[in-house]
Scaffold this motif. Sequence first.
Motif, mmCIF file in Angstrom:
data_model
loop_
_atom_site.group_PDB
_atom_site.id
_atom_site.type_symbol
_atom_site.label_atom_id
_atom_site.label_comp_id
_atom_site.label_asym_id
_atom_site.label_seq_id
_atom_site.Cartn_x
_atom_site.Cartn_y
_atom_site.Cartn_z
ATOM 1 N N PRO A 11 0.775 -1.235 0.118
ATOM 2 C CA PRO A 11 0.039 -0.016 -0.035
ATOM 3 C C PRO A 11 0.884 1.245 0.045
ATOM 4 N N PHE A 12 2.141 1.357 0.589
ATOM 5 C CA PHE A 12 2.894 2.418 0.571
ATOM 6 C C PHE A 12 3.539 2.789 -0.911
ATOM 7 N N SER A 13 3.853 1.621 -1.608
ATOM 8 C CA SER A 13 4.559 2.034 -2.848
ATOM 9 C C SER A 13 3.950 1.724 -4.035
ATOM 10 N N GLY A 14 2.624 0.914 -3.770
ATOM 11 C CA GLY A 14 2.084 0.460 -4.949
ATOM 12 C C GLY A 14 2.495 -0.693 -5.825
ATOM 13 N N GLU A 15 3.782 -1.271 -5.229
ATOM 14 C CA GLU A 15 4.469 -2.170 -5.869
ATOM 15 C C GLU A 15 3.451 -3.684 -5.609
ATOM 16 N N GLY A 16 3.339 -4.041 -6.893
ATOM 17 C CA GLY A 16 2.543 -5.693 -6.785
ATOM 18 C C GLY A 16 3.111 -6.830 -7.418
ATOM 19 N N TYR A 62 2.937 -4.240 8.155
ATOM 20 C CA TYR A 62 3.591 -2.805 8.450
ATOM 21 C C TYR A 62 3.671 -2.056 7.290
ATOM 22 N N SER A 63 3.485 -2.285 5.985
ATOM 23 C CA SER A 63 3.418 -1.219 4.922
ATOM 24 C C SER A 63 1.878 -0.434 5.200
ATOM 25 N N LEU A 64 1.106 -1.091 5.539
ATOM 26 C CA LEU A 64 -0.257 -0.612 5.643
ATOM 27 C C LEU A 64 -0.289 0.600 6.857
ATOM 28 N N ARG A 65 0.467 0.110 8.034
ATOM 29 C CA ARG A 65 0.530 0.918 9.104
ATOM 30 C C ARG A 65 1.258 2.090 8.777
ATOM 31 N N LEU A 66 2.329 1.965 8.065
ATOM 32 C CA LEU A 66 3.022 3.295 7.494
ATOM 33 C C LEU A 66 2.153 4.026 6.694
ATOM 34 N N MET A 70 0.830 7.881 7.171
ATOM 35 C CA MET A 70 1.345 8.889 6.107
ATOM 36 C C MET A 70 0.069 9.679 5.804
ATOM 37 N N TYR A 71 -1.044 9.120 5.757
ATOM 38 C CA TYR A 71 -2.355 9.626 5.252
ATOM 39 C C TYR A 71 -3.103 10.460 6.191
ATOM 40 N N TYR A 101 9.358 -3.351 6.339
ATOM 41 C CA TYR A 101 8.675 -2.130 6.893
ATOM 42 C C TYR A 101 8.978 -2.199 8.236
ATOM 43 N N LYS A 102 8.824 -3.422 8.923
ATOM 44 C CA LYS A 102 8.502 -3.370 10.515
ATOM 45 C C LYS A 102 9.891 -2.666 10.907
#
Length: 123
Positions: A11-16, A62-66, A70-71, A101-102
């Motif tokens: 979710p942070f970078s959009g990398e999938g 953890y990416s979602l938490r960051l 951010m938002y 991310y952690k």
Amino acid sequence: MVGDAAGFVDPFSGEGIKYAFISAKLAAERVVESYENDEFSKHALDSYKRVCYNSFGENLKYSLRLTRLMYKYPNIFFRLLSSNKIVLDKWLEVPAGEMGYKEYIRWLTLRVPYFMLKTLFPF
Ligand SMILES: Cc1cc2nc3c(=O)[nH]c(=O)nc-3n(C[C@H](O)[C@H](O)[C@H](O)COP(=O)(O)OP(=O)(O)OC[C@H]3O[C@@H](n4cnc5c(N)ncnc54)[C@H](O)[C@@H]3O)c2cc1C
């Protein structure tokens, strides 16, 4: 389900792309294992979810938490990232697979007060 269909996107970078490949490989391995053992129970198929979580699920959590942080505080993040090259450079270690991310959140949390002071009072 694999890749985007399973919601496996950073979710942070959009990398999938990476997660689509990894999850597809894990799903294929699970299907082969089920055929070999003639075992298609819910428990057997659930192991796919577990291996996905162990492989990259925690990192996405953890990416979602960051991302949520951010938002919630976009101005702080914008100033932090645009004024401190090291904050962005360090984050680049995450998509490079050198850090999760952690670890990044831990690294950042300890330094946010310093970087914010540096941003507000450049010296
Ligand atoms: C604008 C944009 C930029 C991106 N940039 C990056 C990036 O730089 N790096 C990165 O890692 N990720 C990036 N992503 C995310 C990445 O593209 C996806 O996470 C990845 O492609 C997911 O792969 P997938 O195989 O799950 O799905 P997809 O690549 O979407 O593949 C699904 C395929 O199924 C087909 N399909 C759908 N329905 C049917 C049907 N009923 N019958 C037959 N076929 C069907 C579709 O046409 C498609 O070809 C980006 C996404 C977008 C939108």
